[in-house]
Design an enzyme around this catalytic site. Structure first.
Site, PDB file in Angstrom:
ATOM      1  CB  ILE A 231      -4.811   2.943  -9.161  1.00  0.00           C
ATOM      2  CG1 ILE A 231      -5.218   2.973 -10.636  1.00  0.00           C
ATOM      3  CG2 ILE A 231      -5.870   2.193  -8.357  1.00  0.00           C
ATOM      4  CD1 ILE A 231      -5.423   1.610 -11.249  1.00  0.00           C
ATOM      5  N   PRO A 232      -4.790   5.266  -6.363  1.00  0.00           N
ATOM      6  CG  PRO A 232      -6.144   6.958  -5.468  1.00  0.00           C
ATOM      7  CD  PRO A 232      -5.947   6.113  -6.704  1.00  0.00           C
ATOM      8  CB  CYS A 233      -3.664   1.114  -3.278  1.00  0.00           C
ATOM      9  SG  CYS A 233      -1.968   1.050  -3.872  1.00  0.00           S
ATOM     10  CG  HIS A 234      -1.255   6.667  -1.708  1.00  0.00           C
ATOM     11  ND1 HIS A 234      -1.312   6.625  -3.089  1.00  0.00           N
ATOM     12  CD2 HIS A 234      -1.648   7.914  -1.354  1.00  0.00           C
ATOM     13  CE1 HIS A 234      -1.703   7.803  -3.538  1.00  0.00           C
ATOM     14  NE2 HIS A 234      -1.916   8.609  -2.502  1.00  0.00           N
ATOM     15  NE  ARG A 235      -5.461   9.833  -2.987  1.00  0.00           N
ATOM     16  CZ  ARG A 235      -5.884  10.373  -4.120  1.00  0.00           C
ATOM     17  NH1 ARG A 235      -7.124  10.112  -4.536  1.00  0.00           N
ATOM     18  NH2 ARG A 235      -5.096  11.149  -4.839  1.00  0.00           N
TER      19      ARG A 235
END
Length: 350
Positions: free
Chosen positions: A316-320
């Site tokens: 779940i790419p919260c780094h994006r």
């Protein structure tokens, strides 16, 4: 070319041995001619004697030789042969109660096993083996076996000793144990950015975090309470799946994760996490962009909080998600890792 600001950032990470900078940079030491990891335990050089590189190959090409202490050419946090051997021995016979002679039969020093397991899993070998035995006892009790049968199977002659050990690990006495209590299993996964902890049942993944994330212990405890679960060492199909997918992701060949996820959150949080998954690989969005995506322009700060509550890193790419001004913003796994992940995806997005 690294900026002076970045060099000072890397130097502070070197001084403080920050694990979140593993594989983010390597340092060449002019006075010794060796290059090291950020977490090397050797005496720290002066700033003016350091040269920083993004890869070990760059350091080698600059004529530095690998440090014999931190071994920068090996996998970061690689599990030792001793730990691997003992884990395999437990899995072959998880009901076994280990004695000193059992270590001697494997030519293993018991104190060394204790120390290496404590460093790797934050529990001793005996505690790890006991947790595996308790998981077997739990399974037997859930399937309807009498408590005394589970006790004897796991090698406990004393009912009080079995009850105390069971309660400590599982959070409930065996006689009060509910059949609908869940079992979650946890495994450490090595990645090039440092070890991650995966927690899952037989159907889906519940948690995937870097082990040095601040507050991880509280996250795990909340997960245990909310799911009414016992969390024990072990592996499941979702863990094997996410491990394989992570390897492909870091190789730059995987752009979308397929491992089933079990999301624990409010409807709003789940909506935010779903929007995160829909951010294309190799791209970033601002918190305001995310507010537009979920059609709630007043939820800017709530979206940031929901991102911070995400318990499944990378998949779940919260780094994006970054700031509107282009700044990286925050990240539970550390800003250095966030920057690396964004650049990694941009480089492999074609």
């Amino acid at each position: 070319m690294l900026t002076v600001e970045t060099k000072h950032e890397f130097y502070q990470a070197l001084i403080n041995k920050k694990t979140e900078y593993e594989n983010i940079f390597f340092v060449g030491v002019k006075t010794t001619g060796v290059f090291c990891r950020p977490t090397c335990t050797a005496r720290k050089p002066k700033f003016e004697n350091c040269e920083f590189y993004h890869t070990a190959q760059e350091a080698l090409l600059a004529s530095y030789r690998p440090c014999l202490r931190c071994r920068p050419l090996s996998h970061p946090n690689q599990v030792s042969d001793l730990v691997r051997t003992l884990v395999e021995a437990i899995e072959k016979n998880p009901e076994k109660r280990w004695k000193t002679r059992d270590f001697e039969a494997l030519s293993v020093d018991a104190s060394t096993a204790r120390r290496q397991f404590k460093k790797r899993f934050d529990m001793t070998f005996v505690e790890y083996a006991r947790a595996r035995r308790m998981s077997i006892a739990m399974k037997k009790i859930r399937s309807g076996d009498a408590v005394i049968e589970a006790q004897l199977t796991t090698g406990y002659e004393s009912s009080s000793g079995f009850r105390d050990a069971f309660s400590k690990i599982m959070g409930s006495a065996p006689t009060h144990f509910k059949k609908h209590l869940n079992i979650l299993k946890s495994t450490w996964l090595d990645t090039i950015l440092g070890p991650m902890l995966a927690i899952a049942d037989d159907e889906s993944l519940y948690l995937l975090e870097f082990v040095d994330r601040r507050g991880l212990e509280r996250e795990i405890e909340r997960l245990r309470i909310r799911t009414r679960s016992a969390i024990i060492p072990g592996c499941t199909d979702p863990i094997l799946s996410i491990e394989k997918e992570l390897n492909s992701y870091f190789e730059g060949t995987l752009k979308e994760f397929k491992t089933p996820l079990h999301l624990l959150g409010s409807p709003f949080q789940k909506c935010v996490w779903d929007a995160l998954i829909r951010i294309p690989y190799g791209e970033t969005r601002s918190y305001l962009d995310q507010a537009r995506t979920i059609e709630n322009l007043t939820a800017y700060r709530a979206i940031a909080n929901a991102n911070g509550a995400n318990q499944i890193a990378i998949a779940i790419p919260c780094h994006r998600v970054i700031n509107s001004d282009g700044g990286l913003g925050g990240y539970g796994g550390g800003i250095a890792r966030k920057k690396w992940l964004i650049e990694h995806e941009r480089k492999n997005s074609s």
